[in-house]
Design a protein around this motif. Sequence first.
Motif, short mmCIF file in Angstrom:
data_model
loop_
_atom_site.label_atom_id
_atom_site.label_comp_id
_atom_site.label_asym_id
_atom_site.label_seq_id
_atom_site.Cartn_x
_atom_site.Cartn_y
_atom_site.Cartn_z
N UNK A 135 0.68 -1.22 -0.17
CA UNK A 135 -0.17 0.01 -0.20
C UNK A 135 0.86 1.39 -0.06
N UNK A 136 2.05 1.31 0.86
CA UNK A 136 2.73 2.52 0.92
C UNK A 136 3.47 2.66 -0.42
N UNK A 137 3.91 1.64 -1.40
CA UNK A 137 4.30 1.90 -2.55
C UNK A 137 3.26 2.64 -3.64
N UNK A 138 2.09 2.01 -3.48
CA UNK A 138 0.74 2.43 -4.06
C UNK A 138 0.42 3.99 -3.99
N UNK A 139 0.65 4.28 -2.62
CA UNK A 139 0.42 5.70 -2.22
C UNK A 139 1.35 6.64 -2.65
N UNK A 140 2.42 5.98 -2.64
CA UNK A 140 3.83 7.18 -2.93
C UNK A 140 3.74 7.25 -4.33
N UNK A 141 3.39 6.44 -5.18
CA UNK A 141 3.11 6.89 -6.82
C UNK A 141 1.92 7.45 -7.13
N UNK A 142 1.03 7.57 -6.49
CA UNK A 142 -0.24 8.17 -6.60
C UNK A 142 -0.28 9.60 -6.65
N UNK A 143 -1.03 10.12 -7.69
CA UNK A 143 -0.96 11.80 -7.58
C UNK A 143 -2.09 12.14 -6.70
N UNK A 144 -2.82 11.44 -6.21
CA UNK A 144 -3.85 11.91 -5.19
C UNK A 144 -4.09 10.61 -4.12
N UNK A 145 -3.13 10.61 -3.00
CA UNK A 145 -2.98 9.66 -2.28
C UNK A 145 -4.51 9.15 -1.69
N UNK A 146 -5.21 10.20 -1.28
CA UNK A 146 -6.58 10.05 -0.79
C UNK A 146 -7.34 9.24 -1.57
N UNK A 147 -7.66 9.60 -2.86
CA UNK A 147 -8.43 9.09 -3.77
C UNK A 147 -7.83 7.81 -4.06
N UNK A 148 -6.52 7.51 -4.13
CA UNK A 148 -6.25 6.01 -4.38
C UNK A 148 -6.46 5.11 -3.28
N UNK A 149 -6.49 5.39 -1.89
CA UNK A 149 -6.68 4.75 -0.91
C UNK A 149 -8.20 4.54 -0.96
N UNK A 150 -9.12 5.39 -1.19
CA UNK A 150 -10.24 5.06 -1.42
C UNK A 150 -10.77 3.97 -2.48
N UNK A 151 -10.06 4.23 -3.62
CA UNK A 151 -10.23 3.20 -4.35
C UNK A 151 -9.88 1.70 -4.08
N UNK A 152 -8.64 1.56 -3.24
CA UNK A 152 -8.19 0.35 -2.92
C UNK A 152 -9.27 -0.17 -1.79
N UNK A 153 -9.78 0.54 -0.95
CA UNK A 153 -10.64 -0.02 0.17
C UNK A 153 -11.87 -0.25 -0.66
N UNK A 154 -12.51 0.44 -1.78
CA UNK A 154 -13.61 0.18 -2.31
C UNK A 154 -13.34 -1.48 -3.16
N UNK A 155 -12.49 -1.59 -3.87
CA UNK A 155 -12.13 -2.96 -4.47
C UNK A 155 -11.90 -3.95 -3.60
N UNK A 156 -11.43 -3.65 -2.48
CA UNK A 156 -10.86 -4.83 -1.53
C UNK A 156 -12.60 -5.24 -0.83
N UNK A 157 -13.35 -4.26 -0.46
CA UNK A 157 -14.79 -4.51 -0.05
C UNK A 157 -15.45 -5.12 -1.22
#
Length: 222
Positions: free
Chosen positions: A15-37
């Motif tokens: 997750x840390x690597x994905x967020x570091x590479x993301x332009x918008x970390x907040x949006x990326x983590x929301x997408x990650x959580x949604x897909x995991x759910x």
Amino acid sequence: MGIFSRTRDIVAANFADLLDKAEDPAKMIRMIILEMEETLVEVRASAARTIADQKEMRRHIAKLDQLQTNWTEKAELALSKDREDLAKAALMERQKAADMADQLKAEVQVLDDGLRASEEDIAKLQGRLREARNKQSTIQTRLESANNRYRLRDAYAGPKTQEAFSRFGELERRADEAEGRAEAMGLGVSKSLEDEIAELRQSDRVDADLAALKARLNKSEG
């Protein structure tokens, strides 16, 4: 297209690597959580179907076990009546039922293995989902803190504040000019009798203070 393609991708994700590479970390983590759910819902739905299939197969196995018992009784009855041919046929039918039961039991075992794997996947997904939500909370806290710092700095050092203080300077300058104009109007104007008497009184007080100060100094030196 989703971020992950399968459950093990989520489990292995950094997750840390994905967020570091993301332009918008907040949006990326929301997408990650949604897909995991969504993945968790799919895995649970698959497990539910597996459990339903197991229940159905076990009902068929119970029926086949009962059928074997029935054919055994029929074979015993045939033998008691000296009908070995019928007894043999009954035993063959019992064997067919036994073979079908064994096949279903093997399939149930396969489903058991799959269900255990699903349970492990669900546990791993839930753990990763908790981790992602914790990161989301951390990111949200950091964003709120950064926004608060920005608002505070803007309040005491922002352009609006600088503009306000520059206006204060202008107002002070205007006040100075107004006071200067008032004082200038008094230049060259003869003093009134009251003003002159007030100055005399002021002079008397100053002279009295000076005399008292000299007396104290002489006394201390003496």
